[in-house]
Enzyme design. Structure first.
Site, PDB file in Angstrom:
ATOM      1  CE1 TYR A   1      11.966 -54.762  24.018  1.00  0.00           C
ATOM      2  CE2 TYR A   1       9.817 -54.541  22.956  1.00  0.00           C
ATOM      3  CZ  TYR A   1      11.193 -54.340  22.948  1.00  0.00           C
ATOM      4  OH  TYR A   1      11.779 -53.699  21.878  1.00  0.00           O
TER       5      TYR A   1
ATOM      6  CB  SER B   1       8.936 -50.876  21.583  1.00  0.00           C
ATOM      7  OG  SER B   1       8.268 -52.043  21.165  1.00  0.00           O
TER       8      SER B   1
HETATM    9  P1  NAP Z   1      19.957 -55.952  19.435  1.00  0.00           P
HETATM   10  O1  NAP Z   1      20.224 -56.336  18.024  1.00  0.00           O
HETATM   11  O2  NAP Z   1      19.714 -57.023  20.435  1.00  0.00           O
HETATM   12  O3  NAP Z   1      21.053 -54.915  20.016  1.00  0.00           O
HETATM   13  C1  NAP Z   1      20.960 -54.383  21.314  1.00  0.00           C
HETATM   14  C2  NAP Z   1      22.336 -54.036  21.820  1.00  0.00           C
HETATM   15  O4  NAP Z   1      22.256 -53.608  23.200  1.00  0.00           O
HETATM   16  C3  NAP Z   1      23.279 -55.220  21.795  1.00  0.00           C
HETATM   17  O5  NAP Z   1      24.558 -54.802  21.366  1.00  0.00           O
HETATM   18  C4  NAP Z   1      23.262 -55.658  23.243  1.00  0.00           C
HETATM   19  O6  NAP Z   1      24.347 -56.460  23.642  1.00  0.00           O
HETATM   20  C5  NAP Z   1      23.252 -54.316  23.934  1.00  0.00           C
HETATM   21  N1  NAP Z   1      22.951 -54.435  25.348  1.00  0.00           N
HETATM   22  C6  NAP Z   1      22.056 -55.268  25.954  1.00  0.00           C
HETATM   23  N2  NAP Z   1      22.093 -55.119  27.291  1.00  0.00           N
HETATM   24  C7  NAP Z   1      23.031 -54.163  27.538  1.00  0.00           C
HETATM   25  C8  NAP Z   1      23.543 -53.573  28.727  1.00  0.00           C
HETATM   26  N3  NAP Z   1      23.075 -53.911  29.947  1.00  0.00           N
HETATM   27  N4  NAP Z   1      24.515 -52.641  28.631  1.00  0.00           N
HETATM   28  C9  NAP Z   1      24.995 -52.293  27.416  1.00  0.00           C
HETATM   29  N5  NAP Z   1      24.563 -52.809  26.263  1.00  0.00           N
HETATM   30  C10 NAP Z   1      23.594 -53.745  26.329  1.00  0.00           C
HETATM   31  O7  NAP Z   1      18.683 -55.050  19.428  1.00  0.00           O
HETATM   32  P2  NAP Z   1      18.072 -54.124  18.268  1.00  0.00           P
HETATM   33  O8  NAP Z   1      17.021 -54.909  17.614  1.00  0.00           O
HETATM   34  O9  NAP Z   1      19.121 -53.434  17.488  1.00  0.00           O
HETATM   35  O10 NAP Z   1      17.332 -53.106  19.229  1.00  0.00           O
HETATM   36  C11 NAP Z   1      17.908 -51.889  19.701  1.00  0.00           C
HETATM   37  C12 NAP Z   1      16.845 -51.158  20.489  1.00  0.00           C
HETATM   38  O11 NAP Z   1      15.686 -50.991  19.688  1.00  0.00           O
HETATM   39  C13 NAP Z   1      16.382 -51.921  21.738  1.00  0.00           C
HETATM   40  O12 NAP Z   1      16.089 -50.997  22.764  1.00  0.00           O
HETATM   41  C14 NAP Z   1      15.109 -52.600  21.264  1.00  0.00           C
HETATM   42  O13 NAP Z   1      14.232 -52.904  22.311  1.00  0.00           O
HETATM   43  C15 NAP Z   1      14.556 -51.543  20.358  1.00  0.00           C
HETATM   44  N6  NAP Z   1      13.601 -52.007  19.354  1.00  0.00           N
HETATM   45  C16 NAP Z   1      13.911 -53.012  18.486  1.00  0.00           C
HETATM   46  C17 NAP Z   1      12.986 -53.354  17.506  1.00  0.00           C
HETATM   47  C18 NAP Z   1      13.211 -54.435  16.497  1.00  0.00           C
HETATM   48  O14 NAP Z   1      12.268 -54.805  15.815  1.00  0.00           O
HETATM   49  N7  NAP Z   1      14.412 -54.960  16.339  1.00  0.00           N
HETATM   50  C19 NAP Z   1      11.766 -52.690  17.438  1.00  0.00           C
HETATM   51  C20 NAP Z   1      11.499 -51.688  18.371  1.00  0.00           C
HETATM   52  C21 NAP Z   1      12.424 -51.350  19.313  1.00  0.00           C
HETATM   53  P3  NAP Z   1      24.150 -58.093  23.562  1.00  0.00           P
HETATM   54  O15 NAP Z   1      24.483 -58.471  22.157  1.00  0.00           O
HETATM   55  O16 NAP Z   1      25.087 -58.643  24.577  1.00  0.00           O
HETATM   56  O17 NAP Z   1      22.716 -58.375  23.911  1.00  0.00           O
HETATM   57  C1  GCO Z   2       8.057 -58.916  19.773  1.00  0.00           C
HETATM   58  C2  GCO Z   2       9.115 -58.031  19.191  1.00  0.00           C
HETATM   59  C3  GCO Z   2       8.835 -56.572  19.431  1.00  0.00           C
HETATM   60  C4  GCO Z   2       9.820 -55.730  18.661  1.00  0.00           C
HETATM   61  C5  GCO Z   2       9.650 -54.274  18.713  1.00  0.00           C
HETATM   62  C6  GCO Z   2       8.377 -53.795  18.111  1.00  0.00           C
HETATM   63  O1  GCO Z   2       8.388 -59.994  20.246  1.00  0.00           O
HETATM   64  O2  GCO Z   2       6.881 -58.548  19.660  1.00  0.00           O
HETATM   65  O3  GCO Z   2      10.392 -58.380  19.577  1.00  0.00           O
HETATM   66  O4  GCO Z   2       8.529 -56.269  20.708  1.00  0.00           O
HETATM   67  O5  GCO Z   2      11.132 -56.062  18.933  1.00  0.00           O
HETATM   68  O6  GCO Z   2       9.959 -53.689  19.948  1.00  0.00           O
HETATM   69  O7  GCO Z   2       8.388 -52.418  18.029  1.00  0.00           O
END
Ligand code: NAP
Ligand code: GCO
Length: 265
Positions: free
Chosen positions: A158, A145
């Site tokens: 986080y 992240s």
């Molecule tokens: P998301 O839309 O919330 O999807 C995450 C998935 O992980 C969901 O299907 C969720 O299920 C599942 N999950 C949560 N807890 C779990 C568990 N204990 N066992 C198995 N599955 C589980 O998130 P996303 O935005 O696609 O993010 C995916 C990854 O990228 C995460 O690690 C997040 O921190 C990271 N990330 C996201 C962003 C962003 O801007 N979106 C940026 C940087 C990093 P539920 O639907 O039940 O929660």
């Molecule tokens: C926040 C966001 C972030 C992003 C992501 C950034 O509240 O600042 O959710 O933490 O999801 O991980 O890279």
């Protein structure tokens, strides 16, 4: 040269990949030739994921498994190895966030975030590494992240977890590099998914959420990322093209980490 980017015949497990970033990465892997295996936390999500993959012409294999449950993870990995084969590529994608000011956050909530975002990548990685060693290669990609590098209000757990995940990435690379296992991270910038939807909600007067405006101003690309922006980098780190890249975090952030930000008008 392009052959090096092919994932033909590789088996890829992407955790939490029913939708969002994990889904886009798995879709890219399928397009590059891999067999797709994913898990999610409950049957409803897995069914939803399977239907989406099918609609995209992908024959994915879905498993219900909570990645924080060590026994469930080792049973699921054993089942995947028996039913499909040894996992060549693992993407630790499943993750959660709780946006709560630190002094208002309970230790229980803090632990929950650490459990899913840091302990689980450790649990799933240790379940797949022994067979990767026997097979003679493996790729592990941890979804880090911006918060692996930066802090901000409300995301202490986080940021602690994702900062830890960056170091777990380096440690797996250090400990298992000699077995031809590469462990790298992807650090997505602000990506439009359900996880970040609350930060983009329109205001009652129809204007953009202040955080939404803030992110656009902080990003040289002047937009939120999309899950599709992560497809190319994820294929690169899963493919033979990155065989000498180890312990690296590839930030896919439209330039946020390089930028001091716009001067206020
Ligand atoms: P998301 O839309 O919330 O999807 C995450 C998935 O992980 C969901 O299907 C969720 O299920 C599942 N999950 C949560 N807890 C779990 C568990 N204990 N066992 C198995 N599955 C589980 O998130 P996303 O935005 O696609 O993010 C995916 C990854 O990228 C995460 O690690 C997040 O921190 C990271 N990330 C996201 C962003 C962003 O801007 N979106 C940026 C940087 C990093 P539920 O639907 O039940 O929660
Ligand atoms: C926040 C966001 C972030 C992003 C992501 C950034 O509240 O600042 O959710 O933490 O999801 O991980 O890279």
């Amino acid at each position: 040269m392009l052959e090096k980017f092919s994932l033909k015949g590789k088996i890829a497990l992407v955790t939490g990949a029913s939708y969002g970033i994990g889904y886009a990465i798995a879709k890219a892997y399928a397009e590059a030739g891999a067999v797709i295996v994913f898990n999610d936390i409950n049957a409803e999500l897995v069914e939803k994921g399977l239907a989406s993959y099918k609609a995209d012409g992908i024959e994915a294999h879905g498993y219900v498994c909570d990645v924080t449950d060590e026994k469930a993870v080792s049973d699921t990995v054993a089942k995947i190895e028996k039913e499909i084969g040894v996992i060549d590529i693992l993407v630790n994608n499943a993750g959660i966030i709780k946006r709560i000011p630190m002094c208002d956050m309970s230790a229980e909530d803090f632990r929950k975030v650490i459990d899913v975002d840091l302990n689980a990548p450790f649990i799933v990685s240790k379940a797949v590494i022994p067979s990767m060693i026997k097979k003679g290669h493996g790729k592990i990609i941890n979804i880090c992240s911006m918060m692996s590098e930066l802090g901000r209000e409300t995301v202490s757990a986080y940021a602690a977890a994702k900062g830890g995940l960056k170091m777990l990435t380096r440690n797996i690379a250090s400990e298992y590099g000699e077995f031809n296992i590469q462990c790298n991270g992807i650090g997505p910038g602000y990506i439009a998914t359900p996880q970040t939807a609350p930060l983009r909600e329109l205001q009652p007067d129809g204007s953009r959420h202040p955080f939404d405006q803030f992110i656009i101003a902080k990003t040289p690309a002047a937009r939120w990322g999309t899950p599709e922006d992560l497809m190319g980098p994820a294929v690169f780190l899963a493919s033979d093209a990155s065989d000498f890249v180890n312990g690296h975090v590839l930030y896919v952030d439209g330039g946020i980490l390089a930028y001091i930000g716009k001067q206020p008008k």
